[in-house]
Design an enzyme around this catalytic site. Structure first.
Site, short mmCIF file in Angstrom:
data_model
loop_
_atom_site.label_atom_id
_atom_site.label_comp_id
_atom_site.label_asym_id
_atom_site.label_seq_id
_atom_site.Cartn_x
_atom_site.Cartn_y
_atom_site.Cartn_z
CG ASP A 31 -2.06 0.99 1.10
OD1 ASP A 31 -3.21 0.56 0.98
OD2 ASP A 31 -1.78 2.22 1.11
CB ILE A 32 0.84 4.27 -2.16
CG1 ILE A 32 1.96 5.16 -2.67
CG2 ILE A 32 -0.42 5.07 -1.87
CD1 ILE A 32 1.69 5.74 -4.07
CG HIS A 100 -8.62 -2.95 -2.32
ND1 HIS A 100 -9.55 -2.28 -3.10
CD2 HIS A 100 -8.51 -2.23 -1.18
CE1 HIS A 100 -9.97 -1.20 -2.46
NE2 HIS A 100 -9.36 -1.15 -1.28
P1 5GP Z 1 -9.63 1.45 0.34
O1 5GP Z 1 -9.61 2.81 0.98
O2 5GP Z 1 -10.37 1.48 -0.99
O3 5GP Z 1 -10.07 0.34 1.21
O4 5GP Z 1 -8.12 1.11 0.02
C1 5GP Z 1 -7.43 1.67 -1.05
C2 5GP Z 1 -5.98 1.64 -0.68
O5 5GP Z 1 -5.23 1.89 -1.85
C3 5GP Z 1 -5.58 2.72 0.34
O6 5GP Z 1 -5.06 2.08 1.51
C4 5GP Z 1 -4.54 3.55 -0.40
O7 5GP Z 1 -3.47 3.96 0.42
C5 5GP Z 1 -4.09 2.61 -1.50
N1 5GP Z 1 -3.64 3.30 -2.71
C6 5GP Z 1 -4.23 4.36 -3.31
N2 5GP Z 1 -3.56 4.70 -4.43
C7 5GP Z 1 -2.50 3.84 -4.52
C8 5GP Z 1 -1.44 3.70 -5.46
O8 5GP Z 1 -1.32 4.42 -6.44
N3 5GP Z 1 -0.55 2.71 -5.24
C9 5GP Z 1 -0.65 1.87 -4.15
N4 5GP Z 1 0.30 0.93 -4.02
N5 5GP Z 1 -1.65 1.98 -3.25
C10 5GP Z 1 -2.56 2.95 -3.43
#
Ligand code: 5GP
Ligand code: ZN
Length: 114
Positions: A31-32, A100
């Site tokens: 995760d970034i 994810h």
């Molecule tokens: P959600 O908030 O949808 O459950 O998780 C999305 C995740 O994707 C977040 O934890 C966020 O930090 C991660 N994320 C967003 N953009 C990127 C990216 O460009 N690269 C990576 N590796 N992770 C990302």
């Protein structure tokens, strides 16, 4: 592949990511914005918007879970414990519209989550 999907673009390689596992159907990458010492995202390579889009009997969640558990064991966090999370929709905190599984570990988690 939806052109505007961030994780589809990571699958295709047009956006870079630090991959920690890849097989024919699944990709895992760091995760970034890590929320724990270990924070890996495990995704199906084929676009799926969220768990709500999986048909009954789909093997996808089982595959993602299997990969996450393997990574947890390899990263030595299986014994101390870890968290698997699937944020879904607006109230669930989902910010990327491609299914994810978050693998979080390396620190003591709290409950309830924020
Ligand atoms: P959600 O908030 O949808 O459950 O998780 C999305 C995740 O994707 C977040 O934890 C966020 O930090 C991660 N994320 C967003 N953009 C990127 C990216 O460009 N690269 C990576 N590796 N992770 C990302
Ligand atoms: Zn996608």
């Amino acid at each position: 592949m939806p052109e505007d999907c961030l994780f589809c673009r990571i699958v295709s390689g047009s956006i870079p990511a630090t991959k920690v596992h890849e097989d024919a159907e699944t990709l895992a990458f760091l995760d970034i914005h890590p929320q724990a010492r270990t924070h890996v995202l495990v995704i199906p390579k084929a676009h799926v918007g969220s768990v709500l889009d999986l048909p009954a009997g789909s093997p996808v969640m089982a595959r993602l879970t299997e990969v996450a558990c393997r990574l947890a064991r390899e990263g030595k966090i299986a014994e101390s414990g870890f968290r698997l999370a699937v944020n879904t929709g607006t109230d669930g905190g989902q910010t990327v519209g491609h299914l994810h599984l978050h693998l979080l570990g390396g620190r003591r988690m709290t409950w309830p989550p924020g």
